[in-house]
Design a protein around this motif. Structure first.
Motif, short mmCIF file in Angstrom:
data_model
loop_
_atom_site.label_atom_id
_atom_site.label_comp_id
_atom_site.label_asym_id
_atom_site.label_seq_id
_atom_site.Cartn_x
_atom_site.Cartn_y
_atom_site.Cartn_z
N VAL A 69 -14.18 -0.54 -13.32
CA VAL A 69 -14.48 0.02 -12.23
C VAL A 69 -16.09 0.26 -12.17
O VAL A 69 -16.81 -0.27 -11.35
N ILE A 70 -16.75 0.67 -13.25
CA ILE A 70 -17.94 0.68 -13.61
C ILE A 70 -18.66 -0.69 -13.48
O ILE A 70 -19.93 -0.65 -12.83
N ASP A 71 -18.19 -1.48 -13.84
CA ASP A 71 -18.78 -3.03 -14.02
C ASP A 71 -18.61 -3.66 -12.53
O ASP A 71 -19.62 -4.02 -12.13
N LEU A 72 -17.52 -3.17 -11.68
CA LEU A 72 -17.43 -3.54 -10.29
C LEU A 72 -18.37 -2.93 -9.44
O LEU A 72 -19.27 -3.57 -8.71
N LEU A 73 -18.77 -1.69 -9.97
CA LEU A 73 -19.70 -0.98 -9.03
C LEU A 73 -21.12 -1.51 -9.20
O LEU A 73 -21.89 -1.78 -8.65
N GLN A 74 -21.20 -1.84 -10.67
CA GLN A 74 -22.81 -2.56 -11.12
C GLN A 74 -22.94 -3.81 -10.50
O GLN A 74 -23.89 -4.11 -10.17
N THR A 78 -25.91 -4.78 -7.73
CA THR A 78 -26.82 -5.72 -8.16
C THR A 78 -26.87 -6.92 -7.17
O THR A 78 -27.68 -7.53 -6.63
N MET A 79 -25.56 -7.46 -6.90
CA MET A 79 -25.33 -8.44 -5.67
C MET A 79 -26.06 -8.07 -4.23
O MET A 79 -26.62 -8.90 -3.66
N LEU A 80 -25.81 -6.78 -3.87
CA LEU A 80 -26.38 -6.14 -2.78
C LEU A 80 -27.85 -6.26 -2.62
O LEU A 80 -28.49 -5.94 -1.50
N GLU A 81 -28.52 -6.24 -3.71
CA GLU A 81 -29.99 -6.21 -3.81
C GLU A 81 -30.60 -7.57 -3.26
O GLU A 81 -31.59 -7.58 -2.62
N ASN A 82 -29.70 -8.64 -3.13
CA ASN A 82 -30.28 -9.88 -2.88
C ASN A 82 -29.44 -10.62 -1.59
O ASN A 82 -29.60 -11.61 -1.27
N ASN A 83 -28.05 -9.79 -1.12
CA ASN A 83 -27.34 -10.17 -0.19
C ASN A 83 -27.27 -9.06 0.81
O ASN A 83 -27.24 -8.15 0.43
N ASP A 84 -26.64 -9.95 2.06
CA ASP A 84 -26.47 -8.60 3.08
C ASP A 84 -25.06 -8.03 2.95
O ASP A 84 -24.79 -6.80 3.40
N TYR A 85 -24.28 -8.61 2.45
CA TYR A 85 -23.10 -8.19 2.11
C TYR A 85 -22.35 -8.76 0.85
O TYR A 85 -22.81 -9.85 0.38
N PRO A 173 -23.07 -17.51 -8.25
CA PRO A 173 -23.13 -16.46 -7.89
C PRO A 173 -22.10 -15.59 -7.86
O PRO A 173 -22.14 -14.31 -7.60
N ASN A 174 -20.93 -16.16 -7.98
CA ASN A 174 -19.47 -15.37 -8.06
C ASN A 174 -19.29 -14.81 -9.31
O ASN A 174 -19.92 -15.20 -10.30
N ALA A 175 -18.64 -13.69 -9.36
CA ALA A 175 -18.18 -12.89 -10.39
C ALA A 175 -16.85 -12.79 -10.51
O ALA A 175 -15.90 -12.61 -9.44
#
Length: 187
Positions: A69-74, A78-85, A173-175
């Motif tokens: 869960v911590i990794d998912l939130l991180q 991080t992805m929201l810094e460069n993406n709208d969603y 870009p996917n995780a």
């Protein structure tokens, strides 16, 4: 061993909806625990498999649902810094243990840094296994199993993460992450 099939789902409709009751002897569980913690876990941390399972959080010495869960939130932050969603897709792998191919598992374990006698023990452990069911006074023939982990075994969950070690996103870009909270799987 005689087993009585019990349903995996509320309303079973086919044989795959049943799971045999399997009682793994305590001595077997002790030997499995020794092999998993003394040989397999160290091999997973020191071989190329370590890189392949870095995004899996379940059934690892340092893995947990909390870490997933911590990794998912991180990753989401991080992805929201460069993406709208960010799109998160959650899949249920509740029958994943039924799909562990013994042949593929042995190939992947063959690449791990395991002593020959431990590898041979694991091959023997998974070989020639199968349930016999008893229903309405009749006993079935032995059904050989070439995929699936032994229910209730110690080696089963570790076998699953080794089997799933080559599941990775195709695009950069996917995780992908895998953990096992009480109600199902995070992916």
């Amino acid at each position: 061993m005689v087993t009585y099939p019990v349903p995996k789902v509320p309303k079973p409709t086919s044989p795959v909806d049943y799971m045999p009751i399997s009682v793994v002897p305590i001595l077997s569980r002790i030997v499995e625990r020794f092999i998993v913690y003394s040989y397999i876990h160290p091999a997973l941390q020191s071989t190329r498999l370590a890189e392949d399972i870095k995004d899996q959080f379940a059934f690892r010495p340092a893995g947990s649902t909390t870490a997933a869960v911590i990794d998912l939130l991180q990753q989401t932050s991080t992805m929201l810094e460069n993406n709208d969603y960010v799109l998160i897709i959650s899949l249920d792998f509740s029958k994943a243990f039924d799909r562990v191919s013994h042949q593929t598992l042995m190939q992947k374990l063959g690449a791990a840094d395991l002593p020959d006698h431990i590898y041979n023990w694991i091959v023997h452990y998974f070989s020639n296994r199968g349930p016999t069911t008893y229903n309405l006074g009749a006993m079935s023939c032995l059904a050989m199993i070439n995929a699936s982990v032994i229910p209730g075994s110690v080696i089963g969950p570790t076998s699953y993460i080794i089997e799933a070690s080559d599941l990775h996103p195709i695009h950069r870009p996917n995780a992908l992450m895998s953990g096992l909270p009480p109600s199902g799987s995070w992916v």
